[in-house]
Scaffold this motif. Sequence first.
Motif, PDB file in Angstrom:
ATOM      1  N   ARG A   1       0.807  -1.217   0.000  1.00  0.00           N
ATOM      2  CA  ARG A   1       0.000   0.000   0.000  1.00  0.00           C
ATOM      3  C   ARG A   1       0.840   1.266   0.000  1.00  0.00           C
ATOM      4  N   VAL A   2       1.952   1.212   0.709  1.00  0.00           N
ATOM      5  CA  VAL A   2       2.819   2.376   0.837  1.00  0.00           C
ATOM      6  C   VAL A   2       4.259   1.918   0.670  1.00  0.00           C
ATOM      7  N   ALA A   3       5.027   2.663  -0.109  1.00  0.00           N
ATOM      8  CA  ALA A   3       6.455   2.396  -0.256  1.00  0.00           C
ATOM      9  C   ALA A   3       7.224   3.644   0.150  1.00  0.00           C
TER      10      ALA A   3
ATOM     11  N   ARG B   1       1.157   4.171  -2.631  1.00  0.00           N
ATOM     12  CA  ARG B   1       1.607   5.526  -2.311  1.00  0.00           C
ATOM     13  C   ARG B   1       3.116   5.507  -2.121  1.00  0.00           C
ATOM     14  N   PHE B   2       3.808   6.503  -2.648  1.00  0.00           N
ATOM     15  CA  PHE B   2       5.250   6.604  -2.427  1.00  0.00           C
ATOM     16  C   PHE B   2       5.538   7.772  -1.504  1.00  0.00           C
ATOM     17  N   VAL B   3       6.348   7.522  -0.471  1.00  0.00           N
ATOM     18  CA  VAL B   3       6.780   8.543   0.473  1.00  0.00           C
ATOM     19  C   VAL B   3       8.286   8.696   0.338  1.00  0.00           C
ATOM     20  N   ALA B   4       8.721   9.844  -0.134  1.00  0.00           N
ATOM     21  CA  ALA B   4      10.149  10.093  -0.331  1.00  0.00           C
ATOM     22  C   ALA B   4      10.788  10.531   0.978  1.00  0.00           C
TER      23      ALA B   4
ATOM     24  N   THR C   1      11.023  16.195   5.811  1.00  0.00           N
ATOM     25  CA  THR C   1      10.013  15.238   5.377  1.00  0.00           C
ATOM     26  C   THR C   1       8.722  15.414   6.162  1.00  0.00           C
ATOM     27  N   VAL C   2       8.837  15.638   7.458  1.00  0.00           N
ATOM     28  CA  VAL C   2       7.647  15.871   8.291  1.00  0.00           C
ATOM     29  C   VAL C   2       6.855  17.056   7.759  1.00  0.00           C
TER      30      VAL C   2
END
Length: 559
Positions: free
Chosen positions: A17-19, A40-43, A460-461
């Motif tokens: 679901r999230v990477a 979803r991609f979170v950098a 990132t936050v």
Amino acid sequence: MTVAEAVGRALAAAGARVAFGVVGSGNFHVTNALVRHGARFVAARHEGGAATMADAYARTSGHVGVVTVHQGPGLTNAVTGIAEAAKSRTPLVVLAGEATDARSNFHIDQDALARSVGAVALRVTSPATAVAEALEAFRLARDDRRTVLLNLPLDLQTADTAASTESSRVEGVPDRGVAGGAALEGPATGQGDLRARVEEFARLLREARRPVFVAGRGARRARAEVEALAGRAGALLATSAVARGLFRGSPWDLDVSGGFATPLAAELIRDADLVVGWGCALNMWTTRHGALIGPDATVVQVDLEPEAVGRHVRADLGVVGDVAVVARAAGDALAAGQPSAGYRSADVARRIREEGRWRDVPYRDESGGGRIDPRTLSIGLDDLLPAERTVVTDSGNFMGYPAMFMDVPDEAGFCFTQAFQAVGLGLAGAIGAAVARPDRLTVAALGDGGAWMGAAELETVVRLGLPMVVVVYDDEAYGAEVHHFGPGGDPLDTVRFPPADLAAVARGHGFAAVTVGAAADLAGVADWLKGPRDRPLLVHAQVTRERASWWLEEAFRGH
């Protein structure tokens, strides 16, 4: 369709679901394929942060985590986070490009690297087998709770494959402990029939007068079953640190067993005549090097892994099987008799109400001179912050204060990345937890050492718009080393640092920030909570630094 596209599509269909990750040339195409097919991609700003985000996401959400990194240095940057996940048996898939040509600057033995920290190393070996190999990595992570490296050789990623939608479909992630229904099944232990062992376990429960159940990571999805059996047996309930909050709300909840145990919990566990570990290693942390296991106590361990039984403390009986299934079977075996009062008396209930939390234990507030006692700080934050919260702690001299004085609503509300004892994972872990549970306020509890190590992820936050609270317990030192080596007269200049304005650094990243040197300064936290919370908050807490942490003295004993 290319191999990279087919792998990304298959993993998304499988339930990724999230990477989390840092994208370079070697993982560019597979990451984009994941996104195209619904993930979803979170950098992250650093691969080490990305790995820990994925780890915390998996722990908090119950879904398989995915981290995607470049070949070579991208993977080496992520190794500390991968080691923590592997040691914690976090279900995590690590996607890494791989330079198989030894002449490449990026070439290393990625398999050996992964295995050295306890991860499983797999590889895509051909276009025809790419989807099956990707799904095997996902299955192994999901079903066996393993951290799995899936190497993606660069020369194969752009090759054509005949992948189909049907071949990339697997079942979604099941809840641990519900598979198999009510059937009593499990792997052979070499010590007799499983049913006979459950009957023996039931006999021990009937005879026990002071039973205590200690639940660990393996029981995090089995509260109902374990709690029901505890009710029949009259057992008190405790957890290891990683399962903290599992029994929250029960009048028989002792909270954590081990270094973070309250004096009352330590007393009651030490006096138990039967200690049952449920998916719990009963290691030196949980038993205080065995001191919490009375000399005459009987010890039972219930675990999926035969090798876990008796690894750290003697086990008089081992029952190898799923925690929920074994608890139900033991309950059935007890059903013919009357429930036992066991350890549960009116006096014990009263003592748990009055002494069962660290904030109930009197202490002398040592605040003064512009520094706040970390106990006073933690209690003040516990009073202010919403009850629906996720507390994520880093490692260091400070870490017991949030773990002991800040309550959590359930087992998903506490994320404790301490299997590798690495400093610097807390902020990234909080990001992963916040992505997993946006309905709760995430609280990152860091020491100043860990805050500086992870500071790249402050951006990132802010970029993700996460309204979290980051609390930095700042003693301007690596406090564990100060307190461990200082009494011996060793020089401490190498582990002490000059003052630094963490609040100003946080504001520069887009945070709101308050500096706290006394209890009255927590008014700034209250003001933020009343406001729109449109920016994350960093609390720069200048804490007193004279007191050593008894839990870290135990850590040094275990080195």
